[in-house]
Design a protein around this motif. Structure first.
Motif, PDB file in Angstrom:
ATOM      1  N   ILE A 244       0.833  -1.200   0.000  1.00  0.00           N
ATOM      2  CA  ILE A 244       0.000   0.000   0.000  1.00  0.00           C
ATOM      3  C   ILE A 244       0.870   1.253   0.000  1.00  0.00           C
ATOM      4  CG2 ILE A 244      -1.680   1.333   1.333  1.00  0.00           C
ATOM      5  CD1 ILE A 244      -2.885  -1.036  -0.079  1.00  0.00           C
ATOM      6  N   VAL A 245       1.902   1.250   0.831  1.00  0.00           N
ATOM      7  CA  VAL A 245       2.792   2.421   0.881  1.00  0.00           C
ATOM      8  C   VAL A 245       3.463   2.630  -0.470  1.00  0.00           C
ATOM      9  CG1 VAL A 245       4.859   3.377   1.984  1.00  0.00           C
ATOM     10  CG2 VAL A 245       3.145   2.202   3.367  1.00  0.00           C
TER      11      VAL A 245
ATOM     12  N   TRP B  85       4.667  13.929   1.774  1.00  0.00           N
ATOM     13  CA  TRP B  85       5.742  14.768   2.320  1.00  0.00           C
ATOM     14  C   TRP B  85       5.433  16.269   2.163  1.00  0.00           C
ATOM     15  CZ3 TRP B  85       7.331  10.709  -1.176  1.00  0.00           C
ATOM     16  CH2 TRP B  85       7.740   9.550  -0.498  1.00  0.00           C
ATOM     17  N   ARG B  86       4.237  16.602   2.568  1.00  0.00           N
ATOM     18  CA  ARG B  86       3.820  18.000   2.522  1.00  0.00           C
ATOM     19  C   ARG B  86       3.348  18.495   3.891  1.00  0.00           C
ATOM     20  NH1 ARG B  86       0.803  18.838  -3.394  1.00  0.00           N
ATOM     21  NH2 ARG B  86       2.531  18.000  -4.648  1.00  0.00           N
ATOM     22  N   GLY B  87       3.781  17.847   4.927  1.00  0.00           N
ATOM     23  CA  GLY B  87       3.475  18.295   6.280  1.00  0.00           C
ATOM     24  C   GLY B  87       2.162  17.806   6.837  1.00  0.00           C
ATOM     25  N   GLY B  88       1.514  16.834   6.206  1.00  0.00           N
ATOM     26  CA  GLY B  88       0.250  16.314   6.714  1.00  0.00           C
ATOM     27  C   GLY B  88       0.461  15.190   7.722  1.00  0.00           C
ATOM     28  N   ASP B  89      -0.636  14.701   8.282  1.00  0.00           N
ATOM     29  CA  ASP B  89      -0.585  13.589   9.244  1.00  0.00           C
ATOM     30  C   ASP B  89      -1.798  12.693   9.076  1.00  0.00           C
ATOM     31  OD1 ASP B  89      -2.423  15.403  10.100  1.00  0.00           O
ATOM     32  OD2 ASP B  89      -1.835  15.346  12.212  1.00  0.00           O
ATOM     33  N   ILE B  90      -2.047  12.252   7.844  1.00  0.00           N
ATOM     34  CA  ILE B  90      -3.285  11.566   7.501  1.00  0.00           C
ATOM     35  C   ILE B  90      -3.066  10.131   7.060  1.00  0.00           C
ATOM     36  CG2 ILE B  90      -3.501  11.973   5.019  1.00  0.00           C
ATOM     37  CD1 ILE B  90      -6.116  12.940   7.654  1.00  0.00           C
ATOM     38  N   PHE B  91      -1.845   9.723   6.850  1.00  0.00           N
ATOM     39  CA  PHE B  91      -1.529   8.422   6.246  1.00  0.00           C
ATOM     40  C   PHE B  91      -0.580   7.649   7.161  1.00  0.00           C
ATOM     41  CE2 PHE B  91       0.930   5.937   2.952  1.00  0.00           C
ATOM     42  CZ  PHE B  91      -0.127   5.174   2.496  1.00  0.00           C
ATOM     43  N   PRO B  92      -1.053   6.555   7.802  1.00  0.00           N
ATOM     44  CA  PRO B  92      -2.344   5.866   7.678  1.00  0.00           C
ATOM     45  C   PRO B  92      -3.428   6.495   8.549  1.00  0.00           C
ATOM     46  CG  PRO B  92      -0.934   4.659   9.159  1.00  0.00           C
ATOM     47  CD  PRO B  92      -0.106   5.814   8.640  1.00  0.00           C
ATOM     48  N   SER B  93      -4.648   5.987   8.432  1.00  0.00           N
ATOM     49  CA  SER B  93      -5.780   6.515   9.185  1.00  0.00           C
ATOM     50  C   SER B  93      -5.669   6.106  10.653  1.00  0.00           C
ATOM     51  CB  SER B  93      -7.093   5.989   8.593  1.00  0.00           C
ATOM     52  OG  SER B  93      -8.177   6.326   9.428  1.00  0.00           O
ATOM     53  N   GLY B  94      -5.577   7.100  11.523  1.00  0.00           N
ATOM     54  CA  GLY B  94      -5.485   6.808  12.946  1.00  0.00           C
ATOM     55  C   GLY B  94      -6.791   6.284  13.525  1.00  0.00           C
TER      56      GLY B  94
ATOM     57  N   LEU C 296      -7.086   1.689   4.137  1.00  0.00           N
ATOM     58  CA  LEU C 296      -6.467   0.377   3.902  1.00  0.00           C
ATOM     59  C   LEU C 296      -5.197   0.219   4.738  1.00  0.00           C
ATOM     60  CD1 LEU C 296      -6.913   0.037   0.019  1.00  0.00           C
ATOM     61  CD2 LEU C 296      -8.279  -1.032   1.822  1.00  0.00           C
ATOM     62  N   LEU C 297      -4.394   1.256   4.770  1.00  0.00           N
ATOM     63  CA  LEU C 297      -3.158   1.179   5.552  1.00  0.00           C
ATOM     64  C   LEU C 297      -3.457   1.180   7.049  1.00  0.00           C
ATOM     65  CD1 LEU C 297      -0.137   1.041   4.891  1.00  0.00           C
ATOM     66  CD2 LEU C 297       0.009   3.463   5.402  1.00  0.00           C
ATOM     67  N   GLY C 298      -4.509   1.852   7.488  1.00  0.00           N
ATOM     68  CA  GLY C 298      -4.890   1.825   8.901  1.00  0.00           C
ATOM     69  C   GLY C 298      -5.332   0.442   9.346  1.00  0.00           C
ATOM     70  N   TRP C 299      -6.094  -0.259   8.505  1.00  0.00           N
ATOM     71  CA  TRP C 299      -6.465  -1.637   8.844  1.00  0.00           C
ATOM     72  C   TRP C 299      -5.221  -2.514   8.996  1.00  0.00           C
ATOM     73  CZ3 TRP C 299     -10.685  -1.550   4.528  1.00  0.00           C
ATOM     74  CH2 TRP C 299     -11.880  -1.025   5.071  1.00  0.00           C
ATOM     75  N   ALA C 300      -4.310  -2.383   8.074  1.00  0.00           N
ATOM     76  CA  ALA C 300      -3.099  -3.200   8.139  1.00  0.00           C
ATOM     77  C   ALA C 300      -2.249  -2.853   9.362  1.00  0.00           C
ATOM     78  CB  ALA C 300      -2.277  -3.009   6.858  1.00  0.00           C
TER      79      ALA C 300
END
Length: 341
Positions: free
Chosen positions: A50-51, A154-163, A215-219
């Protein structure tokens, strides 16, 4: 009169845990079996895929944009109010309080700290791994996207993966992990899977996450649950350390008991007659001593004093004693001849 010390709330909790020093026989601690290792490896491979798919802006990123432009919250607005409350099942604070309350009761009934320590270990792993991935990849969410079709990495977000999704998988999945019977484990596993699936899709519906984030949060959450048996020895060691500190704290607060008299010390034996004589003597001494202590000192005038027998009582009519010519007052020389040579 009651002489027992008053127990504090912490003492009562530990006293409850001390009623059964060993774990009940029906509690099964999961082990890292070969089947679990295979599942962990497969989930880790899915996580990596996924990554990689998001980093290279593959078809998964295009699917993210298609779902975002579809705007599910506009397609089905009638369920928006319900899903605003349902997504709370993925928030870390409320879910941690609810699950910790249940596991605290389990710890009280089973006389062990393992359920609470397992929950703490899982949440610590969740914060460390998911938090590091969020800030390491820095992906922006759908509401903050800047370039259509880009992966927003790499734009300063914090969304990936879903917390929210990872927290739902771990928090509700820990109930199935700690289940005491296989039947309860199957039912709780299905319930936690449905709950975490619904939380992840709700974040996509509300537009706060990309589909790939979910998807990445589930994993990520499943990796933590599968890796927990590796931390069971550390959990058991922490539990033993807590009880050791508890015992030391109790020993410091304990009141020292006076040592008994040494065996074989001779005891003086007093006969009954001697004891009665001593009591009578003490009773006779007490009035005399009290009278002596109460007597006030006498202040006499200076000069020679005569004894009471030599004094003559005086009345208004004169002395009632006849004079004695042969009596000599004290302090004068005697007129009688001294017998002897």
């Amino acid at each position: 009169m009651c002489t027992e010390p008053k127990l504090s709330r912490l003492d009562r909790v530990f006293a409850r845990l001390d009623r059964e020093p060993e774990r009940p026989a029906h509690i099964d601690v999961p082990r890292m079996s070969r089947h679990r290792v295979v599942l962990f490896s497969a989930t880790l491979a899915f996580y990596t895929a996924i990554v990689w798919a998001v980093v290279v802006s593959s078809w998964l990123v295009r699917l993210d944009w298609q779902v975002m432009f579809f705007r599910p919250y506009q397609q089905w607005p009638q369920i928006h109010a319900f899903l605003d409350y349902y997504v709370v099942l993925g928030q870390r604070g409320p879910t941690a309080v609810m699950v910790a309350s249940w596991l605290g009761w389990r710890s009280w009934r089973q006389h062990t700290l393992r359920p609470l320590l397992t929950l703490g270990t899982a949440l610590l792993l969740l914060n460390a791994t998911v938090g590091a991935a969020k800030y390491g990849m820095g992906r922006l969410g759908p509401h903050y996207a800047t370039v259509i079709g880009s992966n927003e990495m790499w734009r300063g977000g914090d969304i990936f993966p879903s917390g929210h999704t990872a927290n739902a998988v771990v928090t509700w999945g820990i109930l199935a992990y700690l289940a005491s019977t296989p039947r309860a484990r199957r039912w709780l596993s299905a319930l936690s899977a449905v709950t975490s699936l619904g939380v992840g899709l709700t974040t996509v519906y509300l537009g706060t996450h990309w589909l790939s984030d979910v998807l990445l949060g589930w994993a990520a959450g499943l990796l933590i649950l599968l890796a927990l048996p590796w931390f069971e020895p550390l959990i058991a060691l922490a539990e033993a350390g807590i009880f050791t500190l508890r015992d030391r704290w109790r020993s410091r607060r304990a009141v020292p008991v006076p040592a008994p008299a040494p065996v074989g010390t001779p005891t003086p034996v007093v006969s009954p007659r001697a004891a009665v004589a001593v009591d009578k003597e003490m009773q006779n001494r007490e009035p005399v001593a009290a009278a002596r202590a109460a007597r006030s000192p006498a202040y006499l005038a200076p000069g020679p004093h005569t004894t009471r027998s030599e004094r003559t009582p005086v009345t208004p009519a004169g002395s009632r004693r006849p004079p004695h010519s042969d009596r000599v007052s004290r302090g004068t020389a005697s007129a009688r001849p001294v017998a002897g040579g």
